[in-house]
Design a protein around this motif. Sequence first.
Motif, PDB file in Angstrom:
ATOM      1  N   PRO A 138      30.474  30.820  37.737  1.00 30.23           N
ATOM      2  CA  PRO A 138      31.369  31.973  37.864  1.00 30.23           C
ATOM      3  C   PRO A 138      31.714  32.249  39.334  1.00 30.23           C
ATOM      4  O   PRO A 138      30.873  32.086  40.223  1.00 30.23           O
ATOM      5  N   THR A 139      32.935  32.664  39.565  1.00 30.03           N
ATOM      6  CA  THR A 139      33.397  32.973  40.916  1.00 30.03           C
ATOM      7  C   THR A 139      32.495  34.020  41.569  1.00 30.03           C
ATOM      8  O   THR A 139      32.178  33.921  42.760  1.00 30.03           O
TER       9      THR A 139
ATOM     10  N   SER B 228      40.460  36.469  41.663  1.00 28.25           N
ATOM     11  CA  SER B 228      39.877  37.186  40.535  1.00 28.25           C
ATOM     12  C   SER B 228      38.415  36.771  40.419  1.00 28.25           C
ATOM     13  O   SER B 228      38.112  35.571  40.361  1.00 28.25           O
ATOM     14  N   LEU B 229      37.538  37.727  40.395  1.00 29.14           N
ATOM     15  CA  LEU B 229      36.112  37.422  40.288  1.00 29.14           C
ATOM     16  C   LEU B 229      35.723  36.984  38.880  1.00 29.14           C
ATOM     17  O   LEU B 229      34.582  36.596  38.647  1.00 29.14           O
ATOM     18  N   ASP B 230      36.659  37.020  37.955  1.00 26.88           N
ATOM     19  CA  ASP B 230      36.384  36.604  36.582  1.00 26.88           C
ATOM     20  C   ASP B 230      36.541  35.108  36.368  1.00 26.88           C
ATOM     21  O   ASP B 230      36.268  34.612  35.276  1.00 26.88           O
ATOM     22  N   GLY B 231      36.970  34.379  37.399  1.00 27.53           N
ATOM     23  CA  GLY B 231      37.222  32.953  37.253  1.00 27.53           C
ATOM     24  C   GLY B 231      35.961  32.108  37.375  1.00 27.53           C
ATOM     25  O   GLY B 231      34.835  32.606  37.320  1.00 27.53           O
ATOM     26  N   ARG B 232      36.188  30.818  37.554  1.00 29.03           N
ATOM     27  CA  ARG B 232      35.091  29.866  37.722  1.00 29.03           C
ATOM     28  C   ARG B 232      35.419  28.974  38.908  1.00 29.03           C
ATOM     29  O   ARG B 232      36.586  28.755  39.230  1.00 29.03           O
ATOM     30  N   VAL B 233      34.374  28.444  39.538  1.00 28.21           N
ATOM     31  CA  VAL B 233      34.513  27.653  40.753  1.00 28.21           C
ATOM     32  C   VAL B 233      33.710  26.369  40.603  1.00 28.21           C
ATOM     33  O   VAL B 233      32.582  26.388  40.088  1.00 28.21           O
TER      34      VAL B 233
END
Length: 186
Positions: free
Chosen positions: A108-109, A95-100
Amino acid sequence: MELLPAHRLAMREFDQRVQRTDVDQLDNPTPCSEWNVRDLLNHLIGEQLWAPWLLEGHTLAEVGDRFDGDQIGESPGTAWNEASGSARSAWDNVSLDGRVHVTGGTIPTEEYGWQMTMDLAVHAWDLASGIQADATLDPELVETVHAVFEPQMDAIQGAGIFAPPKPVSDSADPQSKLLAMLGRQP
């Protein structure tokens, strides 16, 4: 172009150069002044090995030093194919809405994805230069990466990730402008 298609295209650009890399070219210099072809490949292979872990939410400490050292072995193509295959799968299922978690903290991802896309694109050119292969990058990828990162260049330069921008004429082609912006002499 959206992130995931841009990332896939940047991956293909790098793939094409890796598949043309012979073991006897690993000591060739690259435009990255401190890296030869082996160092450049090891950097990108390492990034791809890290990606699935980071995209799953692991911290840098949790990943630890498992990807330190030489990741190339005897076959650059095999090492790249395995690492990039895992990274592609991870990107296809995230999900591109996550964090890394990254060196500078948590981002943000999607931002991480754009950083990986830029790195793949510019290093595809670096690798092509190092192995004396065609260094022409996909024009749409070039324009997309330039459009995403040009507004961020002051921050990127402040982080010391790239060499200072090189001068280039206003009439230069888009690839030359991107490369010059990222400290390369096109």
